[in-house]
Design an enzyme around this catalytic site. Structure first.
Site, PDB file in Angstrom:
ATOM      1  N   SER A   1      -0.344 -16.495  43.243  1.00 18.81           N
ATOM      2  CA  SER A   1       0.013 -15.871  44.824  1.00 18.81           C
ATOM      3  C   SER A   1       0.647 -14.732  44.489  1.00 18.81           C
ATOM      4  O   SER A   1       1.784 -15.063  44.250  1.00 18.81           O
ATOM      5  CB  SER A   1       0.443 -16.943  45.445  1.00 18.81           C
TER       6      SER A   1
ATOM      7  N   LYS B   1      -3.678 -15.081  51.758  1.00 22.96           N
ATOM      8  CA  LYS B   1      -3.141 -15.850  51.427  1.00 22.96           C
ATOM      9  C   LYS B   1      -1.519 -15.236  51.897  1.00 22.96           C
ATOM     10  O   LYS B   1      -1.032 -16.579  52.344  1.00 22.96           O
ATOM     11  CB  LYS B   1      -3.111 -15.849  49.687  1.00 22.96           C
TER      12      LYS B   1
ATOM     13  N   LYS C   1       8.467 -16.238  47.859  1.00 28.26           N
ATOM     14  CA  LYS C   1       7.768 -15.097  47.073  1.00 28.26           C
ATOM     15  C   LYS C   1       7.298 -14.383  48.127  1.00 28.26           C
ATOM     16  O   LYS C   1       6.775 -13.248  48.453  1.00 28.26           O
ATOM     17  CB  LYS C   1       7.995 -15.344  46.168  1.00 28.26           C
TER      18      LYS C   1
END
Length: 296
Positions: free
Chosen positions: A92, A168, A236
């Site tokens: 990701s 995502k 993140k």
């Protein structure tokens, strides 16, 4: 076929295991994680060698710089890749960087798919991951038999590289805000004098029911914060969301609030490595009420 798999962490190890169990020959390089005892794989010296001897190379790494180093750095996949091969990044990472990585790999004649996943460690172990893919339809169809060994909900989001990563990020926004909502509701109920466990059980039968309430609500009440998905990794992903939002001119106020709560949790000594359900700790501090005290 011979599949290179780089990144044997919490998610990557069970994913590689499923491919090995399906009869594929796994080739890997070891970095932070040792080779799992129950994974049959050939270990080589570098990503370059992985790419040189594999038909398909899969990466499952923590962050954008990790993927850049493995794909494009010294002794990288790019140095060993050749025409006709396929790189699938299931990490990701940044959609913008993904497009740049894909362009470099394509210059070498290989294909590229970004295919981040959702479902956490549980989904990786159960081969029930949701897989969001960006890239050409022909390459997606080539990779579909591999994806089917790893997940259940497999979708080609768009034929441009980066589309999977954008999806995502959207997923991580929804998950973060759901975790925050569940945490707020349980802390509110507990501070008001109710048994949070009973409140959760009641809500599971109504319109507020969700997978987050089921799994992470239970974690919050039982104080089971061993990582399925670490707070630092969700941080993140939310950073990627906020960076992309600035570039697009999109307002994400809820995402920013969830990120600040995760920042507060990460400031604790053990916070960054705890499960993202531990976001509840920040709300408990702000409310001067800890759910665990209800069990005493």
């Amino acid at each position: 076929m011979k599949i290179g798999f780089i990144g044997l962490g919490v998610m990557g190890a069970p994913m590689a295991r499923h491919l090995a169990d399906a009869g594929h020959e796994i080739v890997t390089v070891l970095n932070r994680s040792p080779l799992p005892a129950d994974l049959k794989a050939s270990v080589v010296a570098s990503p370059t060698e992985v790419a040189r001897i594999s038909e398909i190379v899969i990466t499952m790494l923590p962050d954008t710089p990790d993927v850049e180093r493995v794909l494009l750095g010294r002794n990288s996949v790019l140095e060993g890749i050749s025409a006709g091969k396929l790189v699938i990044d299931m990490s990701s990472i940044s959609p913008i960087a993904t497009a740049e990585f894909a362009a470099k790999i394509r210059e070498a004649g290989a294909g590229y798919l970004d295919a981040p996943v959702s479902g956490g460690e549980v989904g990786a172990k159960a081969a029930s991951l949701t897989i969001m893919v960006g890239g050409p339809a022909a390459e997606f169809e080539r990779a579909r038999p591999i994806f089917e060994k790893l997940g259940k909900n497999i979708t080609l989001i768009g034929e441009n590289n980066g589309a999977g990563q954008t999806c995502k990020i959207a997923n991580q926004i929804i998950v973060a805000l759901n975790i925050e909502a569940v945490a707020e509701a349980l802390v509110f109920a507990g501070k008001a004098g109710c048994d949070a466990a009973k409140v959760r059980a009641a809500l599971m039968g109504g319109f507020a029911s969700s997978r987050v309430l089921e799994v992470h609500g239970e974690r919050m009440i039982s104080r089971s914060f061993a990582p399925g998905f670490r707070i630092r990794l969700h941080q993140k992903d939310l950073n990627l969301a906020l960076e992309s939002a600035r570039a697009l001119g999109v307002a994400l106020p809820g995402t920013a609030a969830a990120q600040q709560l995760m920042n507060a949790c990460s400031a604790r000594a053990d916070g960054a490595e705890a499960d993202h359900s531990s976001l509840v700790r920040a709300l408990e501090i702000l409310s001067n009420h800890e759910l665990s005290t209800e069990r005493n």
